[in-house]
Design a protein around this motif. Structure first.
Motif, PDB file in Angstrom:
ATOM      1  N   ALA A   1       0.789  -1.255   0.006  1.00 12.86           N
ATOM      2  CA  ALA A   1       0.049   0.126   0.001  1.00 12.86           C
ATOM      3  C   ALA A   1       1.025   1.172  -0.120  1.00 12.86           C
ATOM      4  CB  ALA A   1      -0.953   0.010   1.224  1.00 12.86           C
ATOM      5  N   ASP A   2       0.314   2.442  -0.706  1.00 14.55           N
ATOM      6  CA  ASP A   2       0.890   3.750  -0.457  1.00 14.55           C
ATOM      7  C   ASP A   2       0.471   4.183   0.805  1.00 14.55           C
ATOM      8  OD1 ASP A   2       2.296   4.274  -3.263  1.00 14.55           O
ATOM      9  OD2 ASP A   2       0.439   3.331  -3.510  1.00 14.55           O
ATOM     10  N   ILE A   3      -0.756   3.845   1.192  1.00 14.71           N
ATOM     11  CA  ILE A   3      -1.251   4.316   2.273  1.00 14.71           C
ATOM     12  C   ILE A   3      -2.131   3.447   2.994  1.00 14.71           C
ATOM     13  CG2 ILE A   3      -3.096   6.169   3.412  1.00 14.71           C
ATOM     14  CD1 ILE A   3      -1.998   8.092   1.667  1.00 14.71           C
ATOM     15  N   VAL A   4      -2.112   3.123   4.394  1.00 11.94           N
ATOM     16  CA  VAL A   4      -2.657   2.159   5.153  1.00 11.94           C
ATOM     17  C   VAL A   4      -3.563   2.925   6.106  1.00 11.94           C
ATOM     18  CG1 VAL A   4      -2.425  -0.102   6.741  1.00 11.94           C
ATOM     19  CG2 VAL A   4      -0.643   0.663   4.759  1.00 11.94           C
ATOM     20  N   LEU A   5      -4.819   2.399   6.303  1.00 12.32           N
ATOM     21  CA  LEU A   5      -5.575   3.124   7.162  1.00 12.32           C
ATOM     22  C   LEU A   5      -6.146   1.983   8.260  1.00 12.32           C
ATOM     23  CD1 LEU A   5      -7.724   5.098   4.782  1.00 12.32           C
ATOM     24  CD2 LEU A   5      -5.969   5.774   6.144  1.00 12.32           C
ATOM     25  N   PRO A   6      -5.881   2.491   9.649  1.00  5.94           N
ATOM     26  CA  PRO A   6      -6.341   1.258  10.543  1.00  5.94           C
ATOM     27  C   PRO A   6      -7.851   1.308  10.919  1.00  5.94           C
ATOM     28  CG  PRO A   6      -5.861   3.308  11.716  1.00  5.94           C
ATOM     29  CD  PRO A   6      -5.680   3.752  10.242  1.00  5.94           C
ATOM     30  N   ALA A   7      -8.437  -0.041  10.712  1.00  4.29           N
ATOM     31  CA  ALA A   7      -9.900  -0.250  10.710  1.00  4.29           C
ATOM     32  C   ALA A   7     -10.233  -1.005  12.041  1.00  4.29           C
ATOM     33  CB  ALA A   7     -10.203  -1.376   9.590  1.00  4.29           C
ATOM     34  N   THR A   8     -11.429  -0.617  12.374  1.00  3.63           N
ATOM     35  CA  THR A   8     -11.963  -0.864  13.585  1.00  3.63           C
ATOM     36  C   THR A   8     -12.293  -2.586  13.572  1.00  3.63           C
ATOM     37  OG1 THR A   8     -14.077  -0.163  12.920  1.00  3.63           O
ATOM     38  CG2 THR A   8     -13.109   0.826  14.510  1.00  3.63           C
ATOM     39  N   THR A   9     -12.464  -3.288  14.679  1.00  2.00           N
ATOM     40  CA  THR A   9     -12.806  -4.795  14.504  1.00  2.00           C
ATOM     41  C   THR A   9     -14.245  -4.626  15.042  1.00  2.00           C
ATOM     42  OG1 THR A   9     -12.486  -5.236  16.868  1.00  2.00           O
ATOM     43  CG2 THR A   9     -10.623  -5.456  15.308  1.00  2.00           C
ATOM     44  N   GLN A  10     -15.074  -5.995  15.160  1.00  2.00           N
ATOM     45  CA  GLN A  10     -16.419  -5.919  15.325  1.00  2.00           C
ATOM     46  C   GLN A  10     -16.819  -5.531  16.663  1.00  2.00           C
ATOM     47  OE1 GLN A  10     -18.606  -6.453  12.876  1.00  2.00           O
ATOM     48  NE2 GLN A  10     -20.176  -7.702  13.763  1.00  2.00           N
ATOM     49  N   LEU A  11     -15.893  -5.424  17.660  1.00  2.00           N
ATOM     50  CA  LEU A  11     -16.172  -4.953  18.898  1.00  2.00           C
ATOM     51  C   LEU A  11     -16.312  -3.400  18.910  1.00  2.00           C
ATOM     52  CD1 LEU A  11     -14.263  -7.034  21.198  1.00  2.00           C
ATOM     53  CD2 LEU A  11     -16.317  -7.652  20.148  1.00  2.00           C
ATOM     54  N   GLU A  12     -15.845  -2.861  17.841  1.00  2.00           N
ATOM     55  CA  GLU A  12     -15.831  -1.309  18.022  1.00  2.00           C
ATOM     56  C   GLU A  12     -16.781  -0.433  16.916  1.00  2.00           C
ATOM     57  OE1 GLU A  12     -11.196  -1.034  17.338  1.00  2.00           O
ATOM     58  OE2 GLU A  12     -11.785  -3.038  17.711  1.00  2.00           O
ATOM     59  N   HIS A  13     -17.770  -1.105  16.126  1.00  2.00           N
ATOM     60  CA  HIS A  13     -18.689  -0.473  15.429  1.00  2.00           C
ATOM     61  C   HIS A  13     -19.876  -1.023  15.354  1.00  2.00           C
ATOM     62  CE1 HIS A  13     -16.143  -2.908  12.276  1.00  2.00           C
ATOM     63  NE2 HIS A  13     -17.339  -3.686  12.553  1.00  2.00           N
ATOM     64  N   PHE A  14     -21.009  -0.286  14.763  1.00  2.00           N
ATOM     65  CA  PHE A  14     -22.364  -0.981  14.635  1.00  2.00           C
ATOM     66  C   PHE A  14     -22.345  -1.682  13.418  1.00  2.00           C
ATOM     67  CE2 PHE A  14     -23.962   2.463  17.283  1.00  2.00           C
ATOM     68  CZ  PHE A  14     -24.817   1.834  18.116  1.00  2.00           C
ATOM     69  N   ASP A  15     -23.304  -2.859  13.418  1.00  2.00           N
ATOM     70  CA  ASP A  15     -23.619  -3.468  12.364  1.00  2.00           C
ATOM     71  C   ASP A  15     -24.848  -4.396  12.317  1.00  2.00           C
ATOM     72  OD1 ASP A  15     -23.248  -3.912   9.374  1.00  2.00           O
ATOM     73  OD2 ASP A  15     -21.177  -3.833   9.800  1.00  2.00           O
ATOM     74  N   VAL A  16     -25.443  -4.645  11.228  1.00  2.00           N
ATOM     75  CA  VAL A  16     -26.688  -5.590  11.261  1.00  2.00           C
ATOM     76  C   VAL A  16     -26.359  -6.660  10.198  1.00  2.00           C
ATOM     77  CG1 VAL A  16     -27.729  -4.064   9.391  1.00  2.00           C
ATOM     78  CG2 VAL A  16     -29.152  -5.514  10.746  1.00  2.00           C
ATOM     79  N   HIS A  17     -26.678  -7.819  10.554  1.00  2.00           N
ATOM     80  CA  HIS A  17     -26.083  -8.974   9.606  1.00  2.00           C
ATOM     81  C   HIS A  17     -27.189  -9.784   9.264  1.00  2.00           C
ATOM     82  CE1 HIS A  17     -21.617  -9.211  10.778  1.00  2.00           C
ATOM     83  NE2 HIS A  17     -22.345  -8.088  11.530  1.00  2.00           N
ATOM     84  N   LYS A  18     -27.151 -10.355   7.941  1.00  2.00           N
ATOM     85  CA  LYS A  18     -28.072 -11.570   7.693  1.00  2.00           C
ATOM     86  C   LYS A  18     -27.298 -12.703   8.059  1.00  2.00           C
ATOM     87  CE  LYS A  18     -27.914 -10.180   2.773  1.00  2.00           C
ATOM     88  NZ  LYS A  18     -28.521  -9.944   1.434  1.00  2.00           N
TER      89      LYS A  18
END
Ligand code: MGD
Ligand code: MGD
Ligand code: SF4
Ligand code: MO
Length: 703
Positions: free
Chosen positions: A433-450
């Motif tokens: 990568a030229d730029i790497v961005l740190p991503a949250t894991t599932q414990l740190e964001h909202f989501d909805v799943h099927k």
């Protein structure tokens, strides 16, 4: 950003401790409901929700250690900018402001160039299956931009299209009914590894006397615990099903009443299968004739009869038609009459999430960008016109997981390719990568799943604040949209807005489902009656409403509308010239302690899996002077890689098996299984063909 939400189960005397309803984000049919305990802002325990019927209180070994992933010492904590050569993984820390400023400037310049926004390619897959983080704000962003579209075919598209041809959509048995089956065919699936909560139901059925038959060229962990194991050559499942049909029709083991009411094209099918004798099938599958006849008789006489198909069997050139052919079997014998009978590949189309609102394809405004097939990303990055000049990678580790790595790496190594990787770890792909961005894991964001393996909607509430400076995918695209000057109101929706929008639907399939309820309880069952046989009275979601032995949808695509055998592209029988040089079929199925390439960087899981290993049949090993424990090289014209031979006789003769997907940088020679797999796509859906792959094997360093 949204504030973390606290769910139920707060003990009044223990106010610094809370239990949060969460959902397993991984690409796994089980989509478990999880309970996360948080104390003083730190997650301290994770477990399966005992109230959720399918999860039933257990998580697999991988995700029961998910806290080690979230708090891993090598977690990415802030944005990075490349300072060394591509692939060298040399970076310096930068601020979010600098990172987003540079990305927006590059994308703006490309969009304004003569070649236009189609030079920009989103590259994402299923690192998380939550609808907000998987496909919402990102899709809005790329649609508004007019970027090239990605056809996400790495996993299931061949089988999905096959099932669609026969049943009309990704529907099938309710997996919660398997324990009542008396005959279960585990067809191209290893549920102990990849579908644990279905396996517990299969075992319960077996305890109650069911016959469980694994159909797999490899004696997998699951196959060895079945009543019987049938091991056809890879890519020959369609022939096996056709041979079964021949016997079923010839011996009149079919349900003529069900066929007359609820199927299309039976007379043509009966005529067609006359040629597919068990002798014919036996030759193609390399199985005894008697085994095929017995399988057909079992299937024609034991009730209820369930087939669990999984995606393993469709990663072949003929995988789509094979899945379609197998999906014809239950209607032939009337297995759909019982709740514990039928076939299950995916439950995905029991849901009616509002994807159009989440993804906003209308933001394309009439533009029709080109489409790139993810299964041939190596070719796309090295030879598209106009060239792809920027790639934004998230939820995906293409350098490790996409086929034909030499081409993929050649693409990612291009000095003129601007590459952004969003991930929680410095993956094999992030190294380029030229730029790497740190991503949250599932414990740190909202989501909805099927789910594609049960019938519940799940909510994921954030348990903790983002670790370091990491951000959810949604927030990154929200901020990028603002910098690009995209001012449509949809770019200001919060993550909870997205979760709510996903579930707003007038479809009866979503009756009674709401974000607020799902969020409180963690999960809600779809309005599908329990223990019901969905197609006992027909009513398939196909154009005719019937199970389509004859598919006009296929005919319209110029494909034979009746079931037929579509051979693998690389096999001893179908490509003898290639097989003279590369006589072994190479399969690289999921490793138990990895989830695709996720977890493969963490010590606990690498310790479980020990090292990349190649399982072999003793005769294939002996013929090459290979002993158990030898270092071996697997190779073909596309590439090679080194691993350890495990001569355990679990693959049938002529087949070698390498549990995957290892990170290249944790592998002996910096390569993995995808150094030898091919970019060729399957007969339907443009699906990847990872397991349609001939190789030769030799002791490392020469024979
Ligand atoms: N632990 C773990 N669980 C996972 C994953 C993981 O990586 N690790 N991956 C997840 C994902 S993304 C998916 S798509 C699913 C994958 O699910 P599947 O792809 O179904 O994977 P498996 O369950 O391992 O089953 C694959 C089995 O198919 C067999 N097979 C290969 N070719 C053929 C063939 O031609 N015919 C037949 N009959 N069998 C064949 C292999 O030998 C293997 O035992 O699992 C999910 N679950
Ligand atoms: N040889 C071989 N190759 C295969 C397969 C095989 O059986 N054999 N299986 C194929 C199959 S079935 C599949 S599904 C694909 C899977 O391929 P991918 O979908 O690429 O799956 P992973 O390898 O798990 O990589 C997902 C990445 O997403 C990251 N991620 C997770 N959550 C988030 C998030 O919220 N935000 C961001 N930005 N990143 C996140 C993870 O850290 C991880 O690095 O691989 C395919 N490749
Ligand atoms: S990976 Fe699958 S089995 Fe494991 S916790 Fe997640 S959904 Fe459940
Ligand atoms: Mo997959």
């Amino acid at each position: 950003m949204n504030a973390p939400h606290t769910a139920s189960a707060l003990k009044p005397q223990d106010t610094d401790r809370k239990v949060v309803h969460a959902a397993c984000p991984h690409d796994c049919p089980d989509t478990c409901a999880m309970l996360v305990t948080v104390k003083d802002g730190r997650a301290i325990e994770i477990k399966g929700d005992p109230a959720m019927p399918f999860t039933d209180g257990t998580l697999c070994t991988k995700v029961s250690h998910y806290l080690e992933r979230t708090y891993a010492p090598d977690r990415l904590l802030h944005p990075l900018k490349r300072v060394g050569a591509k692939g060298r993984s040399e970076f310096k820390r930068i601020s979010w402001d600098e990172a987003l400023g540079e990305i927006a400037a590059r994308l703006k310049a490309l969009a304004a160039s003569d070649e236009g926004p189609q030079t920009i390619l989103p590259m994402s897959y299923a690192g998380t299956m939550g609808m907000a983080q998987y496909s919402s704000m990102d899709r809005r962003f790329f649609h508004r931009l007019g970027a090239t579209l990605l056809d996400r075919t790495l996993c299931s598209s061949a089988g999905k299209a096959g099932i669609k041809a026969t049943l009309g959509a990704s529907v099938g048995m309710d997996p919660e009914c398997f324990e009542d089956s008396k005959l279960i065919l585990l067809w191209g699936t290893n549920p102990i590894v990849s579908n644990l909560h279905l396996w517990s139901r299969v075992q319960e059925a077996k305890r109650r006397g069911a016959k469980v038959i694994a159909i797999d060229p490899y004696r997998s962990l699951s196959a060895e615990k079945c009543t019987q194991h049938i091991a056809p050559l890879p890519g020959t499942d369609g022939a096996l099903a056709l041979g079964m049909m021949h016997v079923l029709v010839a011996e009149n083991l079919i349900d003529r009443d069900y066929i007359a009411r609820h199927t299309l094209g039976f007379d043509e099918l009966a005529e067609r299968v006359k040629q597919y004798t068990p002798e014919w099938a036996a030759k193609i599958c390399a199985l005894p004739v008697a085994e095929i006849v017995q399988l057909a008789r079992d299937y024609g006489t034991i009730r209820p009869a369930a087939i669990r198909l999984n995606y393993g069997m469709q990663r072949h050139a003929g995988g789509g038609i094979a899945a379609r052919t197998i999906a014809c079997l239950p209607a032939l014998v009337g297995a759909w009459r019982e709740a514990a009978g039928g076939v299950l590949l995916s439950t995905g189309d029991f849901y009616a999430f509002d994807h159009a609102t989440l993804e906003r394809p209308d933001l394309l405004g009439g533009r029709v960008p080109r489409i790139v097939n993810q299964s041939a990303i190596g070719d796309a990055l090295t030879s598209s016109t106009p060239p792809i000049r920027a790639v934004i990678v998230y939820n995906n580790n293409p350098v490790a997981v996409c086929p034909d790595s030499n081409k993929v790496i050649a693409g990612f190594s291009r000095e003129d390719l601007f590459c952004v990787v969003m991930d929680s770890f410095l993956t094999d792909t992030a190294d380029y990568a030229d730029i790497v961005l740190p991503a949250t894991t599932q414990l740190e964001h909202f989501d909805v799943h099927k789910s594609y393996g049960h019938l519940y909607v799940l909510a994921n509430n954030p348990a903790i604040a983002p670790v370091g400076e990491s951000l959810p995918n949604t927030e990154v695209f929200r901020r990028l949209a603002a910098r690009m000057g995209f001012d449509e109101p949809c770019f200001r929706d919060t993550d909870e807005d997205l979760c709510r929008q996903a579930l707003v639907s007038t479809s009866p399939r979503m009756r009674g489902i709401s974000w607020d309820e799902a969020k409180q309880a963690g999960w809600q069952r779809l309005p599908v009656p329990e223990r019901s046989a969905p197609f006992a009275q027909g009513g398939f979601p196909s154009p005719s409403g019937k199970c389509e032995f004859r598919s006009d949808w296929l005919a319209q695509q110029g494909i034979d509308p009746l079931p037929f055998f579509n051979p693998p592209a690389e096999s001893v029988a179908s490509n003898t010239a290639l097989a003279r040089r590369y006589p072994l079929s190479f399969i690289s199925p999921p490793a138990r302690h990895f989830l695709n390439s996720t977890f493969a960087n963490l010590k606990r899981f690498r310790d479980f899996e020990k090292e990349p290993r190649l399982e072999m049949h003793p005769e294939d090993a002996a013929a090459r002077g290979i002993a158990d424990g030898d270092a071996v090289r697997v190779f073909n014209d596309r590439g090679s890689y080194t691993l350890r031979a495990q001569v355990d006789g679990k693959p049938r003769r002529g087949v070698v098996v390498a549990p995957s997907v290892w990170w290249k940088k944790f592998s002996p020679d910096g390569r993995n299984a995808n150094d030898v797999t091919s970019q060729r796509v399957a007969d339907l859906g443009g699906g990847a063909t990872f397991y349609d792959c001939l190789v030769e094997v030799e002791r490392a360093g020469g024979a």
